[in-house]
Scaffold this motif. Structure first.
Motif, PDB file in Angstrom:
ATOM      1  N   TYR A 332      48.001  20.089  14.015  1.00  0.00           N
ATOM      2  CA  TYR A 332      47.672  18.712  14.375  1.00  0.00           C
ATOM      3  C   TYR A 332      47.975  18.430  15.850  1.00  0.00           C
ATOM      4  CZ  TYR A 332      46.782  17.283   9.523  1.00  0.00           C
ATOM      5  OH  TYR A 332      46.257  17.129   8.252  1.00  0.00           O
ATOM      6  N   ASP A 333      49.066  18.966  16.371  1.00  0.00           N
ATOM      7  CA  ASP A 333      49.382  18.771  17.789  1.00  0.00           C
ATOM      8  C   ASP A 333      48.336  19.441  18.669  1.00  0.00           C
ATOM      9  OD1 ASP A 333      51.604  17.294  17.203  1.00  0.00           O
ATOM     10  OD2 ASP A 333      53.052  18.913  17.558  1.00  0.00           O
ATOM     11  N   ALA A 334      47.856  20.610  18.246  1.00  0.00           N
ATOM     12  CA  ALA A 334      46.822  21.300  19.023  1.00  0.00           C
ATOM     13  C   ALA A 334      45.541  20.484  19.056  1.00  0.00           C
ATOM     14  CB  ALA A 334      46.570  22.679  18.426  1.00  0.00           C
ATOM     15  N   ILE A 335      45.154  19.917  17.899  1.00  0.00           N
ATOM     16  CA  ILE A 335      43.933  19.108  17.861  1.00  0.00           C
ATOM     17  C   ILE A 335      44.079  17.869  18.725  1.00  0.00           C
ATOM     18  CG2 ILE A 335      42.540  17.635  16.344  1.00  0.00           C
ATOM     19  CD1 ILE A 335      42.926  19.763  14.148  1.00  0.00           C
ATOM     20  N   GLN A 336      45.232  17.245  18.674  1.00  0.00           N
ATOM     21  CA  GLN A 336      45.440  16.050  19.509  1.00  0.00           C
ATOM     22  C   GLN A 336      45.423  16.408  20.986  1.00  0.00           C
ATOM     23  OE1 GLN A 336      48.705  13.574  18.323  1.00  0.00           O
ATOM     24  NE2 GLN A 336      48.211  11.980  19.798  1.00  0.00           N
ATOM     25  N   GLU A 337      45.998  17.577  21.323  1.00  0.00           N
ATOM     26  CA  GLU A 337      46.044  17.990  22.733  1.00  0.00           C
ATOM     27  C   GLU A 337      44.649  18.212  23.302  1.00  0.00           C
ATOM     28  OE1 GLU A 337      47.705  21.743  25.426  1.00  0.00           O
ATOM     29  OE2 GLU A 337      48.684  21.251  23.520  1.00  0.00           O
ATOM     30  N   TYR A 338      43.736  18.791  22.491  1.00  0.00           N
ATOM     31  CA  TYR A 338      42.433  19.167  23.044  1.00  0.00           C
ATOM     32  C   TYR A 338      41.296  18.216  22.682  1.00  0.00           C
ATOM     33  CZ  TYR A 338      44.686  23.433  24.542  1.00  0.00           C
ATOM     34  OH  TYR A 338      45.525  24.331  25.173  1.00  0.00           O
ATOM     35  N   THR A 339      41.555  17.227  21.804  1.00  0.00           N
ATOM     36  CA  THR A 339      40.525  16.225  21.521  1.00  0.00           C
ATOM     37  C   THR A 339      40.987  14.815  21.863  1.00  0.00           C
ATOM     38  OG1 THR A 339      41.227  15.776  19.231  1.00  0.00           O
ATOM     39  CG2 THR A 339      39.706  17.641  19.592  1.00  0.00           C
ATOM     40  N   GLY A 340      42.291  14.616  21.996  1.00  0.00           N
ATOM     41  CA  GLY A 340      42.828  13.282  22.226  1.00  0.00           C
ATOM     42  C   GLY A 340      42.886  12.436  20.970  1.00  0.00           C
ATOM     43  N   ILE A 341      42.638  13.042  19.791  1.00  0.00           N
ATOM     44  CA  ILE A 341      42.592  12.291  18.531  1.00  0.00           C
ATOM     45  C   ILE A 341      43.701  12.783  17.607  1.00  0.00           C
ATOM     46  CG2 ILE A 341      41.191  11.695  16.522  1.00  0.00           C
ATOM     47  CD1 ILE A 341      38.704  12.317  18.229  1.00  0.00           C
ATOM     48  N   ASP A 342      44.447  11.856  17.055  1.00  0.00           N
ATOM     49  CA  ASP A 342      45.483  12.176  16.078  1.00  0.00           C
ATOM     50  C   ASP A 342      44.862  12.073  14.684  1.00  0.00           C
ATOM     51  OD1 ASP A 342      47.649  12.476  14.445  1.00  0.00           O
ATOM     52  OD2 ASP A 342      48.774  10.750  15.216  1.00  0.00           O
ATOM     53  N   ILE A 343      44.654  13.210  14.030  1.00  0.00           N
ATOM     54  CA  ILE A 343      44.008  13.207  12.711  1.00  0.00           C
ATOM     55  C   ILE A 343      45.024  13.403  11.585  1.00  0.00           C
ATOM     56  CG2 ILE A 343      41.878  14.150  13.718  1.00  0.00           C
ATOM     57  CD1 ILE A 343      42.612  16.813  12.295  1.00  0.00           C
ATOM     58  N   SER A 344      46.289  13.404  11.913  1.00  0.00           N
ATOM     59  CA  SER A 344      47.311  13.797  10.937  1.00  0.00           C
ATOM     60  C   SER A 344      47.341  12.919   9.692  1.00  0.00           C
ATOM     61  CB  SER A 344      48.688  13.792  11.599  1.00  0.00           C
ATOM     62  OG  SER A 344      49.017  12.504  12.092  1.00  0.00           O
ATOM     63  N   ALA A 345      46.925  11.655   9.796  1.00  0.00           N
ATOM     64  CA  ALA A 345      46.972  10.760   8.633  1.00  0.00           C
ATOM     65  C   ALA A 345      45.588  10.485   8.054  1.00  0.00           C
ATOM     66  CB  ALA A 345      47.640   9.437   9.019  1.00  0.00           C
ATOM     67  N   MET A 346      44.558  11.180   8.532  1.00  0.00           N
ATOM     68  CA  MET A 346      43.181  10.878   8.112  1.00  0.00           C
ATOM     69  C   MET A 346      42.822  11.540   6.794  1.00  0.00           C
ATOM     70  SD  MET A 346      40.956  11.061  11.627  1.00  0.00           S
ATOM     71  CE  MET A 346      41.306   9.970  13.019  1.00  0.00           C
ATOM     72  N   GLU A 347      41.956  10.862   6.023  1.00  0.00           N
ATOM     73  CA  GLU A 347      41.392  11.421   4.805  1.00  0.00           C
ATOM     74  C   GLU A 347      39.985  11.945   5.094  1.00  0.00           C
ATOM     75  OE1 GLU A 347      43.066  11.996   2.133  1.00  0.00           O
ATOM     76  OE2 GLU A 347      44.860  11.008   2.955  1.00  0.00           O
TER      77      GLU A 347
END
Length: 518
Positions: A332-347
């Motif tokens: 999740y940290d990698a995705i946020q780092e390279y997309t700027g989006i926090d998806i950790s709580a998404m369904e």
């Protein structure tokens, strides 16, 4: 003999073979040939007057790769498994009597480039400083009926370095002859595997074999090859992974087992994927994924040194360093780092919207786990050049992994990324049989939605878990990709001796060699 599908040179070579037979020469003799040295050994160890006597009776065999005729004498290059060496052959020495047929007829006219000969003689250094063999006698060991690709030069004929992938991969045997440096890749591959095996054996691990034909294709999310077992009258699958069988052995009481496994996945082919590939998997009782990260670093550092002499590897113009320790970052940290989006709580629906926002393909067959995987693969994976552990995956992506001890919704898993690709996948293994059954049932639902890579339910594996599997750490390495990295090869086909190719349709459509004659 039907010659309709033969090239002009293939016909000529067959005619030369017939002439040899008429002369009483067996072009394919069965007798042992007493080779006592190699090209590499001679060139490395010969010191002229210092040890000349040690090389007075050299006997070597190899393939004729070039020849320069000077009338009553010739120079030629002979290539054995270790490299090339120059030979010098003089008419009156190999034919001391009145009959000069062996030189004038056989050597000069009936032998072709690619033929395998044996020579006996003494080693010397030419006036130009080249270590060579002065031939006293020679014998034909194999007549080559198909010409190798050559390019003409003023000073004779020299083999061309074949670069056409279609030729190289389909006819690897010819590739190895005309591109001898290719052999080094496979020698280094063996050194890599031997170093890994030695590391595991020293740790007390036990090497085992598990079935290639399986009634349930378990242990991974992949599309299997299907076959039919006639004696049992039942469908079987070529294994996509050996994971579930190795875990059965942990249940049975082994503490550390490993297998070098040929796996098969009925999926696409590209520069990093081949339908048949080699993995190493090992499973260790009473360990977890944190221990496995440390062990992976030690193993790969040792493999790199065995393959290259250091922890460094050059690939795609980059220097990769396999020296421990490696960077660690959560998915999740990698995705946020390279997309700027926090998806950790998404369904699932939110993730599908993110895929649309990022122009990533997403269809209704994809569940939450596959959507997260697509986002990471498209936007993050390629950024990890130096060895990096991607950790703590969503539970939906990992149906065989233990839930995270402190992070709800995640599992204790890592993938090792190097040069933008995954080369290892590891878990704290799921050993709760009830949780495992639920995960399998979720996979079944995905299969019913059209996900061809979803896992089957392996009821026998569930039964094994019910007997009790101790806490276990497991890992799978893609050895072909690792070999690509350590040997600097751009394609997986370059580290497979015989990669899959489209079938050749008819003899008329097979590859034609450039014409050559002597």
């Amino acid at each position: 003999m039907n010659t309709s599908n033969l090239s002009e040179q293939e016909i000529i070579r067959r005619e030369k073979l017939a002439e040899m037979q008429q002369l009483g020469i067996d072009a394919y003799p069965a007798a042992l040939y007493p080779v006592n040295t190699t090209a590499a050994y001679i060139k490395t160890n010969y010191k002229e007057e210092e040890n000349k006597a040690d090389f007075a009776d050299a006997c070597i065999a190899g393939r004729l790769m070039s020849r320069r005729d000077m009338g009553k004498a010739s120079f030629a290059a002979l290539q054995d498994s270790t490299g090339k060496i120059q030979i010098y052959i003089k008419r009156d020495e190999v034919c001391p009597g009145e009959d000069k047929t062996l030189y004038d007829k056989v050597w000069k006219h009936l032998l072709d480039l690619g033929d395998i000969v044996g020579v006996k003689g003494y080693v010397f250094t030419t006036k130009t400083g080249e270590i060579s063999i002065h031939v006293r006698e020679f014998v034909v060991l194999t007549k080559s009926l198909k010409p190798l690709p050559v390019v003409r030069e003023k000073e004779g004929e020299t083999f061309d370095a074949v670069t056409d992938p279609e030729f190289r991969y389909r006819q690897r045997y010819a590739d190895l002859i005309v591109n001898p440096q290719v052999k080094d890749v496979f020698v280094r591959r063996t050194k890599m595997i031997n170093a890994i095996r030695a590391f595991l054996n020293e740790q007390g691990a036990l090497e085992v074999d598990t079935p290639v034909l399986q009634s349930i294709p378990g242990g991974a999310a992949a599309r299997p090859f299907i076959t039919h077992h006639n004696a049992l009258d039942a469908p079987f699958y070529l294994r996509i992974a050996n994971e579930l069988y190795l875990k059965r052995l942990i249940v049975g009481g082994f503490d550390w087992v490993y297998e070098f496994s040929r796996n098969f996945r009925n999926e696409g082919m590209d520069r990093t994927h081949n339908p048949e590939f080699t993995v190493l998997e090992f499973y260790v009782a009473y360990k977890d994924y944190l221990w496995m990260m440390d062990t992976t670093e030690q193993l790969l550092e040792r493999a790199a040194i065995a393959t290259n002499g250091s922890t460094l590897a050059e690939v795609d113009g980059r220097t990769i360093d396999f020296k421990a320790p490696y960077k660690r970052i959560t998915m999740y940290d990698a995705i946020q780092e390279y997309t700027g989006i926090d998806i950790s709580a998404m369904e699932e629906e939110d993730l599908r919207a993110v895929c649309g926002q990022l122009n990533i393909h997403a269809d209704n067959t994809m569940g939450k786990g596959k959507l997260v995987d697509e986002i990471f693969s498209e936007k993050c994976e390629g950024h990890f050049i130096q060895p990096t552990f991607i950790t703590d995956y969503p539970v939906e992506m990992s149906p065989l992994t233990k839930k995270h001890r402190s992070k709800p919704g995640l599992v204790e898993r890592f993938e090792l990324m190097v040069n933008g690709k995954e080369i290892a996948n590891a878990y704290s293994e799921l050993n709760d049989p009830l949780d495992q059954r639920e995960r399998f049932e979720t996979q079944l639902q995905l299969m019913e939605r059209g996900d061809h890579e979803a896992m089957f339910i392996d009821h026998d594996f569930l039964r094994a878990l019910e007997y009790g599997m101790p806490p276990t750490a497991g890992i799978g390495f893609g050895l072909d990709r690792l070999c690509m990295l350590l040997t600097g090869q751009p394609s997986i086909q370059d580290v497979l001796l015989f990669p899959q190719m489209r079938p050749e349709k008819t003899p008329e459509q097979t590859l034609e060699h450039p014409k050559s004659d002597l």
